[in-house]
Motif scaffolding. Structure first.
Motif, PDB file in Angstrom:
ATOM      1  N   MET A  90     -19.355  13.807 -59.195  1.00  0.00           N
ATOM      2  CA  MET A  90     -20.139  13.410 -60.367  1.00  0.00           C
ATOM      3  C   MET A  90     -21.168  12.326 -60.024  1.00  0.00           C
ATOM      4  O   MET A  90     -21.816  11.774 -60.907  1.00  0.00           O
ATOM      5  CB  MET A  90     -19.214  12.923 -61.483  1.00  0.00           C
ATOM      6  CG  MET A  90     -18.223  13.971 -61.963  1.00  0.00           C
ATOM      7  SD  MET A  90     -19.022  15.484 -62.546  1.00  0.00           S
ATOM      8  CE  MET A  90     -19.710  14.904 -64.078  1.00  0.00           C
ATOM      9  N   GLY A  91     -21.322  12.007 -58.741  1.00  0.00           N
ATOM     10  CA  GLY A  91     -22.365  11.080 -58.311  1.00  0.00           C
ATOM     11  C   GLY A  91     -21.916   9.678 -57.964  1.00  0.00           C
ATOM     12  O   GLY A  91     -22.744   8.845 -57.583  1.00  0.00           O
ATOM     13  N   ALA A  92     -20.636   9.368 -58.092  1.00  0.00           N
ATOM     14  CA  ALA A  92     -20.153   8.025 -57.737  1.00  0.00           C
ATOM     15  C   ALA A  92     -20.241   7.836 -56.225  1.00  0.00           C
ATOM     16  O   ALA A  92     -19.924   8.751 -55.459  1.00  0.00           O
ATOM     17  CB  ALA A  92     -18.719   7.824 -58.218  1.00  0.00           C
ATOM     18  N   ARG A  93     -20.654   6.639 -55.822  1.00  0.00           N
ATOM     19  CA  ARG A  93     -20.791   6.320 -54.406  1.00  0.00           C
ATOM     20  C   ARG A  93     -20.391   4.873 -54.167  1.00  0.00           C
ATOM     21  O   ARG A  93     -20.499   4.036 -55.062  1.00  0.00           O
ATOM     22  CB  ARG A  93     -22.240   6.490 -53.934  1.00  0.00           C
ATOM     23  CG  ARG A  93     -22.789   7.902 -54.032  1.00  0.00           C
ATOM     24  CD  ARG A  93     -22.108   8.827 -53.035  1.00  0.00           C
ATOM     25  NE  ARG A  93     -22.689  10.147 -53.016  1.00  0.00           N
ATOM     26  CZ  ARG A  93     -22.295  11.173 -53.783  1.00  0.00           C
ATOM     27  NH1 ARG A  93     -21.336  11.016 -54.657  1.00  0.00           N
ATOM     28  NH2 ARG A  93     -22.872  12.342 -53.679  1.00  0.00           N
ATOM     29  N   PRO A  94     -20.000   4.551 -52.919  1.00  0.00           N
ATOM     30  CA  PRO A  94     -19.742   3.138 -52.597  1.00  0.00           C
ATOM     31  C   PRO A  94     -21.034   2.337 -52.775  1.00  0.00           C
ATOM     32  O   PRO A  94     -22.129   2.836 -52.492  1.00  0.00           O
ATOM     33  CB  PRO A  94     -19.344   3.165 -51.124  1.00  0.00           C
ATOM     34  CG  PRO A  94     -18.979   4.579 -50.830  1.00  0.00           C
ATOM     35  CD  PRO A  94     -19.774   5.430 -51.771  1.00  0.00           C
ATOM     36  N   VAL A  95     -20.905   1.113 -53.250  1.00  0.00           N
ATOM     37  CA  VAL A  95     -22.085   0.264 -53.368  1.00  0.00           C
ATOM     38  C   VAL A  95     -22.552  -0.149 -51.978  1.00  0.00           C
ATOM     39  O   VAL A  95     -21.838   0.020 -50.987  1.00  0.00           O
ATOM     40  CB  VAL A  95     -21.823  -0.997 -54.235  1.00  0.00           C
ATOM     41  CG1 VAL A  95     -21.420  -0.619 -55.641  1.00  0.00           C
ATOM     42  CG2 VAL A  95     -20.831  -1.926 -53.579  1.00  0.00           C
ATOM     43  N   ILE A  96     -23.736  -0.710 -51.947  1.00  0.00           N
ATOM     44  CA  ILE A  96     -24.297  -1.236 -50.713  1.00  0.00           C
ATOM     45  C   ILE A  96     -24.243  -2.754 -50.832  1.00  0.00           C
ATOM     46  O   ILE A  96     -24.837  -3.334 -51.742  1.00  0.00           O
ATOM     47  CB  ILE A  96     -25.750  -0.763 -50.524  1.00  0.00           C
ATOM     48  CG1 ILE A  96     -25.831   0.763 -50.565  1.00  0.00           C
ATOM     49  CG2 ILE A  96     -26.329  -1.329 -49.230  1.00  0.00           C
ATOM     50  CD1 ILE A  96     -27.242   1.300 -50.741  1.00  0.00           C
ATOM     51  N   TYR A  97     -23.495  -3.399 -49.941  1.00  0.00           N
ATOM     52  CA  TYR A  97     -23.402  -4.861 -49.942  1.00  0.00           C
ATOM     53  C   TYR A  97     -24.502  -5.408 -49.038  1.00  0.00           C
ATOM     54  O   TYR A  97     -24.469  -5.196 -47.824  1.00  0.00           O
ATOM     55  CB  TYR A  97     -22.030  -5.315 -49.443  1.00  0.00           C
ATOM     56  CG  TYR A  97     -20.907  -4.969 -50.388  1.00  0.00           C
ATOM     57  CD1 TYR A  97     -20.657  -5.748 -51.511  1.00  0.00           C
ATOM     58  CD2 TYR A  97     -20.096  -3.859 -50.162  1.00  0.00           C
ATOM     59  CE1 TYR A  97     -19.634  -5.437 -52.384  1.00  0.00           C
ATOM     60  CE2 TYR A  97     -19.067  -3.536 -51.028  1.00  0.00           C
ATOM     61  CZ  TYR A  97     -18.835  -4.336 -52.140  1.00  0.00           C
ATOM     62  OH  TYR A  97     -17.821  -4.022 -53.007  1.00  0.00           O
ATOM     63  N   LEU A  98     -25.477  -6.092 -49.649  1.00  0.00           N
ATOM     64  CA  LEU A  98     -26.610  -6.633 -48.906  1.00  0.00           C
ATOM     65  C   LEU A  98     -27.125  -7.900 -49.580  1.00  0.00           C
ATOM     66  O   LEU A  98     -26.986  -8.053 -50.797  1.00  0.00           O
ATOM     67  CB  LEU A  98     -27.795  -5.645 -48.919  1.00  0.00           C
ATOM     68  CG  LEU A  98     -27.766  -4.422 -48.030  1.00  0.00           C
ATOM     69  CD1 LEU A  98     -28.964  -3.540 -48.339  1.00  0.00           C
ATOM     70  CD2 LEU A  98     -27.804  -4.852 -46.575  1.00  0.00           C
ATOM     71  N   PRO A  99     -27.803  -8.764 -48.816  1.00  0.00           N
ATOM     72  CA  PRO A  99     -28.546  -9.843 -49.464  1.00  0.00           C
ATOM     73  C   PRO A  99     -29.664  -9.219 -50.317  1.00  0.00           C
ATOM     74  O   PRO A  99     -30.272  -8.217 -49.919  1.00  0.00           O
ATOM     75  CB  PRO A  99     -29.125 -10.637 -48.291  1.00  0.00           C
ATOM     76  CG  PRO A  99     -28.236 -10.299 -47.127  1.00  0.00           C
ATOM     77  CD  PRO A  99     -27.811  -8.876 -47.361  1.00  0.00           C
ATOM     78  N   TRP A 100     -29.944  -9.820 -51.490  1.00  0.00           N
ATOM     79  CA  TRP A 100     -30.935  -9.230 -52.398  1.00  0.00           C
ATOM     80  C   TRP A 100     -32.298  -9.049 -51.752  1.00  0.00           C
ATOM     81  O   TRP A 100     -32.942  -8.010 -51.936  1.00  0.00           O
ATOM     82  CB  TRP A 100     -31.078 -10.083 -53.650  1.00  0.00           C
ATOM     83  CG  TRP A 100     -29.949  -9.912 -54.604  1.00  0.00           C
ATOM     84  CD1 TRP A 100     -29.122 -10.895 -55.070  1.00  0.00           C
ATOM     85  CD2 TRP A 100     -29.481  -8.704 -55.205  1.00  0.00           C
ATOM     86  NE1 TRP A 100     -28.180 -10.367 -55.912  1.00  0.00           N
ATOM     87  CE2 TRP A 100     -28.379  -9.011 -56.017  1.00  0.00           C
ATOM     88  CE3 TRP A 100     -29.883  -7.373 -55.128  1.00  0.00           C
ATOM     89  CZ2 TRP A 100     -27.682  -8.066 -56.746  1.00  0.00           C
ATOM     90  CZ3 TRP A 100     -29.193  -6.423 -55.857  1.00  0.00           C
ATOM     91  CH2 TRP A 100     -28.109  -6.771 -56.651  1.00  0.00           C
ATOM     92  N   ARG A 101     -32.732 -10.041 -51.021  1.00  0.00           N
ATOM     93  CA  ARG A 101     -34.071  -9.945 -50.411  1.00  0.00           C
ATOM     94  C   ARG A 101     -34.154  -8.768 -49.444  1.00  0.00           C
ATOM     95  O   ARG A 101     -35.160  -8.070 -49.385  1.00  0.00           O
ATOM     96  CB  ARG A 101     -34.432 -11.239 -49.712  1.00  0.00           C
ATOM     97  CG  ARG A 101     -34.724 -12.327 -50.716  1.00  0.00           C
ATOM     98  CD  ARG A 101     -35.341 -13.523 -50.073  1.00  0.00           C
ATOM     99  NE  ARG A 101     -35.673 -14.469 -51.120  1.00  0.00           N
ATOM    100  CZ  ARG A 101     -35.746 -15.756 -50.946  1.00  0.00           C
ATOM    101  NH1 ARG A 101     -35.543 -16.261 -49.754  1.00  0.00           N
ATOM    102  NH2 ARG A 101     -36.048 -16.551 -51.944  1.00  0.00           N
TER     103      ARG A 101
END
Length: 184
Positions: A90-101
């Motif tokens: 249904m489209g769920a995916r792990p998030v991407i952990y990154l600094p915002w910039r």
């Protein structure tokens, strides 16, 4: 001596927790999710204009850290566990952990809902990676046989069954405080 590779067990379910709002208790919000068969996406703590459903890829028995009483502003022990494979389709995916910039440089603005800030160099550091978060853009509909309601106590289990005349629209209702040995 041959070393065995480290095996991290795959979690079969993704969990989503609700909390009280100004209009309803966390239990009422869970009942609404079950009635609708949909977890509604939100924009709280999600960057960009696109709402998302936030879930954890953590074994139910290990949710104690996330559901710690000091974290009740964010989550209460009322939620739903959805089959991970189904959520993925249904489209769920792990998030991407990154600094915002860094995220802003490599992702289109409409994809910013996928990012959770990781700012290890800050004082204090910002690191939510222990939540092993997954997200689905927008709302996430679920099939009752592929979802289980999560509640705090056996009293809450009874309440769910009463509100649905003994037939809640899910595969089961699990009192998670029992797994922790004491109320979450």
């Amino acid at each position: 001596m041959k070393r065995e590779p480290v095996r991290i067990p795959a979690v079969a379910m993704l969990t989503h927790f609700t909390r009280a709002s100004t209009a309803a208790s966390a239990l009422d919000n869970l009942v609404a999710i079950l009635k609708d068969g949909v977890i509604r996406g939100g924009s709280r703590m999600v960057r960009g204009a696109r709402p998302a459903v936030c879930m954890f890829d953590v074994p139910i028995a290990q949710l104690r850290t996330i559901l710690d009483r000091r974290n009740r502003r964010r989550y209460e022990p009322f939620g739903i566990a959805v089959d991970k494979r189904y959520a993925f389709t249904m489209g769920a995916r792990p998030v991407i952990y990154l600094p915002w910039r860094e995220a802003e440089k490599i992702l289109a603005p409409e994809e910013s809902w996928r990012v959770v800030s990781l700012e290890i160099d800050k004082d204090p550091p910002v690191d939510w990676s222990f939540e092993r978060e997954w997200r689905a853009a927008g709302d996430l509909a679920f099939e009752p046989p592929l979802a289980a309601a999560l509640v705090e106590t056996w009293r809450d289990v009874d309440e769910i069954f009463e509100r649905f005349d003994g037939r809640p629209p899910c595969a089961g209702v699990i009192p998670i405080a029992e797994m922790f040995g004491s109320p979450a």
